[in-house]
Enzyme design. Sequence first.
Site, PDB file in Angstrom:
ATOM      1  N   SER A   1       0.827  -1.217   0.000  1.00 46.68           N
ATOM      2  CA  SER A   1       0.000   0.000   0.000  1.00 46.68           C
ATOM      3  C   SER A   1       0.857   1.261   0.000  1.00 46.68           C
ATOM      4  CB  SER A   1      -0.880   0.006   1.254  1.00 46.68           C
ATOM      5  OG  SER A   1      -1.563   1.230   1.372  1.00 46.68           O
TER       6      SER A   1
ATOM      7  N   TYR B   1      -2.318  -0.393  10.417  1.00 47.84           N
ATOM      8  CA  TYR B   1      -2.567  -1.004   9.094  1.00 47.84           C
ATOM      9  C   TYR B   1      -1.337  -0.806   8.197  1.00 47.84           C
ATOM     10  CZ  TYR B   1      -4.117  -1.030   4.213  1.00 47.84           C
ATOM     11  OH  TYR B   1      -4.210  -1.241   2.850  1.00 47.84           O
TER      12      TYR B   1
ATOM     13  N   LYS C   1     -17.533  -1.674   1.061  1.00 45.12           N
ATOM     14  CA  LYS C   1     -16.543  -1.124   1.996  1.00 45.12           C
ATOM     15  C   LYS C   1     -17.100   0.047   2.809  1.00 45.12           C
ATOM     16  CE  LYS C   1     -12.159  -1.034   0.916  1.00 45.12           C
ATOM     17  NZ  LYS C   1     -10.879  -0.723   0.223  1.00 45.12           N
TER      18      LYS C   1
HETATM   19  N1  LIG Z   1      -8.604  -0.097  -2.136  1.00 45.27           N
HETATM   20  C1  LIG Z   1      -7.486   0.619  -1.978  1.00 45.27           C
HETATM   21  O1  LIG Z   1      -7.462   1.839  -2.262  1.00 45.27           O
HETATM   22  C2  LIG Z   1      -6.220  -0.032  -1.493  1.00 45.27           C
HETATM   23  C3  LIG Z   1      -5.077   0.773  -1.331  1.00 45.27           C
HETATM   24  C4  LIG Z   1      -3.910   0.185  -0.880  1.00 45.27           C
HETATM   25  C5  LIG Z   1      -3.854  -1.176  -0.619  1.00 45.27           C
HETATM   26  N2  LIG Z   1      -4.973  -1.928  -0.761  1.00 45.27           N
HETATM   27  C6  LIG Z   1      -4.873  -3.379  -0.457  1.00 45.27           C
HETATM   28  O2  LIG Z   1      -5.480  -4.111  -1.499  1.00 45.27           O
HETATM   29  C7  LIG Z   1      -6.041  -5.323  -0.985  1.00 45.27           C
HETATM   30  C8  LIG Z   1      -7.504  -5.413  -1.373  1.00 45.27           C
HETATM   31  O3  LIG Z   1      -8.209  -4.340  -0.755  1.00 45.27           O
HETATM   32  P1  LIG Z   1      -9.701  -3.946  -1.154  1.00 45.27           P
HETATM   33  O4  LIG Z   1      -9.741  -2.485  -1.348  1.00 45.27           O
HETATM   34  O5  LIG Z   1     -10.168  -4.839  -2.223  1.00 45.27           O
HETATM   35  O6  LIG Z   1     -10.460  -4.229   0.210  1.00 45.27           O
HETATM   36  P2  LIG Z   1     -11.615  -5.253   0.595  1.00 45.27           P
HETATM   37  O7  LIG Z   1     -11.848  -5.065   2.062  1.00 45.27           O
HETATM   38  O8  LIG Z   1     -12.763  -5.110  -0.313  1.00 45.27           O
HETATM   39  O9  LIG Z   1     -10.939  -6.674   0.321  1.00 45.27           O
HETATM   40  C9  LIG Z   1     -10.195  -7.404   1.274  1.00 45.27           C
HETATM   41  C10 LIG Z   1     -10.734  -8.827   1.252  1.00 45.27           C
HETATM   42  O10 LIG Z   1      -9.910  -9.645   2.095  1.00 45.27           O
HETATM   43  C11 LIG Z   1     -10.748 -10.446   2.928  1.00 45.27           C
HETATM   44  N3  LIG Z   1      -9.964 -10.748   4.121  1.00 45.27           N
HETATM   45  C12 LIG Z   1      -9.491  -9.879   5.035  1.00 45.27           C
HETATM   46  N4  LIG Z   1      -8.762 -10.510   5.954  1.00 45.27           N
HETATM   47  C13 LIG Z   1      -8.788 -11.843   5.624  1.00 45.27           C
HETATM   48  C14 LIG Z   1      -8.207 -13.007   6.193  1.00 45.27           C
HETATM   49  N5  LIG Z   1      -7.458 -12.948   7.287  1.00 45.27           N
HETATM   50  N6  LIG Z   1      -8.440 -14.193   5.583  1.00 45.27           N
HETATM   51  C15 LIG Z   1      -9.194 -14.277   4.464  1.00 45.27           C
HETATM   52  N7  LIG Z   1      -9.765 -13.193   3.868  1.00 45.27           N
HETATM   53  C16 LIG Z   1      -9.548 -11.993   4.458  1.00 45.27           C
HETATM   54  C17 LIG Z   1     -11.979  -9.589   3.174  1.00 45.27           C
HETATM   55  O11 LIG Z   1     -13.109 -10.340   3.548  1.00 45.27           O
HETATM   56  C18 LIG Z   1     -12.149  -8.924   1.807  1.00 45.27           C
HETATM   57  O12 LIG Z   1     -12.949  -9.715   0.941  1.00 45.27           O
HETATM   58  C19 LIG Z   1      -5.816  -5.277   0.522  1.00 45.27           C
HETATM   59  O13 LIG Z   1      -4.646  -5.998   0.835  1.00 45.27           O
HETATM   60  C20 LIG Z   1      -5.596  -3.805   0.801  1.00 45.27           C
HETATM   61  O14 LIG Z   1      -4.844  -3.574   1.959  1.00 45.27           O
HETATM   62  C21 LIG Z   1      -6.153  -1.399  -1.186  1.00 45.27           C
END
Ligand SMILES: NC(=O)c1ccc[n+]([C@@H]2O[C@H](COP(=O)([O-])OP(=O)(O)OC[C@H]3O[C@@H](n4cnc5c(N)ncnc54)[C@H](O)[C@@H]3O)[C@@H](O)[C@H]2O)c1
Length: 309
Positions: free
Chosen positions: A117, A140, A179
Amino acid sequence: MRKFLVTGGAGFIGSNLTLALQDRYPDARIVVLDDFRSGDFRNLRGFRGDFVAADVSRLDWNRQFGDRSFDTIYHEASITDTTVHDQFLQTHDNIEGFRRMLEFALVTHTPVVYASSAATYGICSGVQQEDQPPAPANVYAFTKVQLDNLARDYASRNPSWHIVGLRYFNVYGPNEAHKKAAASMIYQLYSQMKSGRRPKVFKMGEQKRDFVYVKDVVALTIQAANSPKSGIYNCGSGRAFSFNEAIAAINRALGTQLEPDYIENPYDFYQPHTEADMGRARVELGHVPEFSPESGIADYVRWLESNRA
Ligand SMILES: NC(=O)c1ccc[n+]([C@@H]2O[C@H](COP(=O)([O-])OP(=O)(O)OC[C@H]3O[C@@H](n4cnc5c(N)ncnc54)[C@H](O)[C@@H]3O)[C@@H](O)[C@H]2O)c1
């Protein structure tokens, strides 16, 4: 036949990635693993593969998958609500989940692409480059720094194994509504404007973010699996776009003329500017984002207008 594992595949980015992999490789065997702590099954409409309901940090990976191998593991699973301040929960689930996955992938040197991230850069301002020192401002972000440290460590001890981290910036696009408050600023602004309200932003709306469209994020994530080496790369649009500009773009896409409603900023400090230096991803992975913030927002609003209940 290709075989892929997508952890966190019921989430925003994971579901877009899963469905894009399915489109690109219709014969592939795709397994999604998620524990639904923030994901939603509705994001996987049309998914034809297998689903494993499990927590990555508690799963016995060898028992679950036995001798099954994958061509690539895409690791998106993470607590994504940055306001979860339980330090043990965040570090245990995010870091130990990553470590267990790496230990499983290590045996066969399965290529891994994982979600890091831009939060690793902390509350700095200006253009962010991969080599600048990490400065996590919350737990985080700290977990993401640890993922990067672990990835570097495993990769340096196993030079023929490819582990690629992508530092996603502010991602927006289809399948993020689940979300809620943690969904993108683009989605929050659209939701207010769609209901006829003036969009609320902190004074004077000139804060800039690198908003990156999920289609570009998915493209780079898939491309990264073919990286010739391990590494950590920014994943942004490469443009800093202000909240005022975002509101103007949504107004254009919706055909509205809603003026921003500027409110006092309650925070002592609020990040004024994020912007990914996309040079390393361009040179080493050949990635050039397809969408500008304007065209990404226009594409997203079209999707929202035809898919929102
Ligand atoms: N959306 C953004 O702007 C952004 C920015 C930087 C990093 N990220 C990273 O991208 C990835 C996806 O994020 P997103 O935006 O799709 O969020 P999101 O919350 O929609 O997706 C995360 C998914 O992981 C699952 N999850 C969480 N912990 C878990 C565990 N221990 N075991 C199994 N499943 C688990 C959740 O149920 C969810 O479906 C994450 O790693 C997040 O940190 C996202």
